[in-house]
Write a protein that holds these residues in place. Structure first.
Motif, PDB file in Angstrom:
ATOM      1  N   TRP A   1       0.844  -1.207   0.000  1.00 18.03           N
ATOM      2  CA  TRP A   1       0.000   0.000   0.000  1.00 18.03           C
ATOM      3  C   TRP A   1       0.876   1.254   0.000  1.00 18.03           C
ATOM      4  O   TRP A   1       0.631   2.180  -0.771  1.00 18.03           O
TER       5      TRP A   1
ATOM      6  N   LEU B   1      -3.850  -0.828  -5.732  1.00 17.28           N
ATOM      7  CA  LEU B   1      -4.549  -0.211  -4.608  1.00 17.28           C
ATOM      8  C   LEU B   1      -6.004  -0.676  -4.557  1.00 17.28           C
ATOM      9  O   LEU B   1      -6.557  -0.894  -3.471  1.00 17.28           O
ATOM     10  N   ASN B   2      -6.617  -0.847  -5.713  1.00 11.25           N
ATOM     11  CA  ASN B   2      -7.989  -1.353  -5.757  1.00 11.25           C
ATOM     12  C   ASN B   2      -8.058  -2.788  -5.232  1.00 11.25           C
ATOM     13  O   ASN B   2      -8.997  -3.158  -4.515  1.00 11.25           O
TER      14      ASN B   2
ATOM     15  N   ASN C   1      -7.729  -2.593  -1.535  1.00 12.23           N
ATOM     16  CA  ASN C   1      -8.964  -2.067  -0.934  1.00 12.23           C
ATOM     17  C   ASN C   1     -10.005  -3.171  -0.781  1.00 12.23           C
ATOM     18  O   ASN C   1     -10.717  -3.243   0.228  1.00 12.23           O
ATOM     19  N   GLU C   2     -10.080  -4.060  -1.776  1.00 15.94           N
ATOM     20  CA  GLU C   2     -11.011  -5.187  -1.697  1.00 15.94           C
ATOM     21  C   GLU C   2     -10.655  -6.143  -0.561  1.00 15.94           C
ATOM     22  O   GLU C   2     -11.509  -6.843  -0.029  1.00 15.94           O
TER      23      GLU C   2
ATOM     24  N   ASN D   1      -6.606  -0.217   3.249  1.00  9.15           N
ATOM     25  CA  ASN D   1      -6.796   1.114   2.684  1.00  9.15           C
ATOM     26  C   ASN D   1      -6.469   2.160   3.743  1.00  9.15           C
ATOM     27  O   ASN D   1      -6.081   1.826   4.872  1.00  9.15           O
ATOM     28  N   GLU D   2      -6.610   3.417   3.365  1.00 10.66           N
ATOM     29  CA  GLU D   2      -6.227   4.504   4.271  1.00 10.66           C
ATOM     30  C   GLU D   2      -7.058   4.495   5.553  1.00 10.66           C
ATOM     31  O   GLU D   2      -6.540   4.761   6.637  1.00 10.66           O
ATOM     32  N   LYS D   3      -8.337   4.165   5.450  1.00 12.49           N
ATOM     33  CA  LYS D   3      -9.200   4.101   6.629  1.00 12.49           C
ATOM     34  C   LYS D   3      -8.685   3.064   7.622  1.00 12.49           C
ATOM     35  O   LYS D   3      -8.621   3.312   8.830  1.00 12.49           O
TER      36      LYS D   3
ATOM     37  N   TYR E   1      -9.415   9.370   2.914  1.00 13.91           N
ATOM     38  CA  TYR E   1     -10.016   8.134   2.427  1.00 13.91           C
ATOM     39  C   TYR E   1     -11.456   8.390   1.968  1.00 13.91           C
ATOM     40  O   TYR E   1     -11.879   7.930   0.903  1.00 13.91           O
TER      41      TYR E   1
ATOM     42  N   LYS F   1     -11.608  10.374  -1.330  1.00 11.85           N
ATOM     43  CA  LYS F   1     -11.320   9.524  -2.483  1.00 11.85           C
ATOM     44  C   LYS F   1     -12.488   8.580  -2.768  1.00 11.85           C
ATOM     45  O   LYS F   1     -12.866   8.364  -3.926  1.00 11.85           O
ATOM     46  N   LYS F   2     -13.082   8.035  -1.708  1.00  9.10           N
ATOM     47  CA  LYS F   2     -14.180   7.075  -1.863  1.00  9.10           C
ATOM     48  C   LYS F   2     -15.365   7.697  -2.590  1.00  9.10           C
ATOM     49  O   LYS F   2     -16.009   7.051  -3.433  1.00  9.10           O
TER      50      LYS F   2
END
Length: 300
Positions: free
Chosen positions: A129, A264-265, A268-269, A273-275, A288, A291-292
């Protein structure tokens, strides 16, 4: 099948193509470039098998710019090592720590101070990441990221290396009078009656886990890697920081700049992720969310 050094290179060639693997003649170091998340995971699995055969645990570090060397923040500022102890002593006044330890350095690093620690992780997805971030540009062109696979030193050797680094920090004036690394090590060994060879950790990184714990440290599987101060001699005498003597046994996985978004996708799955990584940090969580929702158009 046992993964030998030769077999490691051969399988890397099969995964990413021979043109994307580069070997180095001195020690053990290899770079390979991946363009998909699947390739990345295959290379990680292969590396882990290799180090397991050697009886070594590993950690990972992700850097968004593949041209960056493995150097701690203190090396970015000229001669800042002269003020390292003063900085840490002031920090210890706030944390009520009585005696300098690696734990104090980790805490200082965690709160953004300039230290000799490198942030590393035991989760390769976290390293990926960080390697896939986009803020590095060169003349308008995107730059590859990199994930380092770093073999760790044994716990017994870490204790000596920790003592060595603390002594360096507390006696920086004495250290800077030395003309080379061997002289620094001899003074330390004589002072503490150390008989162990400080070079036996060659190629392996010295990693420490702090007593400090919060959601960010937990979610990032964060550790700190100590970097040693070397006094370099030559026409221009200078002091430099290097992580644990050498990274000659490391593997650098280069992340194709144009595939960062796709990776990154994928992450995220998988919940990376940043969160998740900065759960207790409102600034990162806000980024985050921005971007979302950036691709959602306002309803007319």
């Amino acid at each position: 099948m046992k993964v030998t050094k030769k077999e490691l290179y051969r399988q890397m060639d099969e995964i990413v193509g021979k043109d994307n693997v580069r070997e180095y003649p001195k020690g053990f170091s290899v770079k390979c470039t991946v363009s998909t998340y699947e390739q990345f995971e295959e290379i990680i699995e292969l590396c882990n098998e290799y180090y397991k055969e050697l009886g070594l645990s590993v950690c990972y570090r992700g850097q968004k710019n593949s041209s960056w060397k493995l150097r701690p923040s203190i090396s970015r500022y000229k001669n800042f090592y002269k003020y390292e102890y003063d900085l840490l002593k002031n920090f210890m006044c706030v944390t009520n720590s009585k005696k300098l330890s690696v734990d104090d350095i980790f805490k200082a690093q965690h709160y953004g101070l300039t230290t000799r620690l490198l942030d590393v992780t035991t989760d390769y997805r976290v390293a990926l990441w960080f390697a896939c971030q986009f803020s590095s540009y060169d003349n308008g062109n995107l730059i590859n990221g990199s994930v380092f696979v770093l073999p760790q030193n044994s716990n017994d050797d870490k204790k000596i290396f920790e003592q060595y680094n603390i002594w360096q920090i507390e006696h920086i004036d004495e250290v800077l009078k030395c003309t080379n690394v061997d002289e620094i090590k001899k003074i330390f060994a004589d002072k503490f009656d150390i008989t162990e060879d400080l070079d036996k950790s060659y190629g392996k990184i010295n990693v420490f886990k702090s007593s400090l714990s919060d959601k960010r440290i937990e979610n990032q599987s964060a550790l700190g890697a100590l970097c040693d101060l070397y006094v370099m001699t030559g026409n221009t005498r200078k002091a430099c920081f290097y992580p644990s003597v050498s990274t000659s046994m490391s593997v650098a996985i280069l992340i194709d700049a144009h595939e960062k978004e796709n990776m990154l996708n994928e992450l995220n799955e998988k919940g990376i992720n940043e969160k998740f990584l900065f759960e207790d940090d409102l600034e990162h969580y806000s980024r985050y969310l921005i971007k979302k929702y950036s691709n959602i158009k306002e309803e007319k």
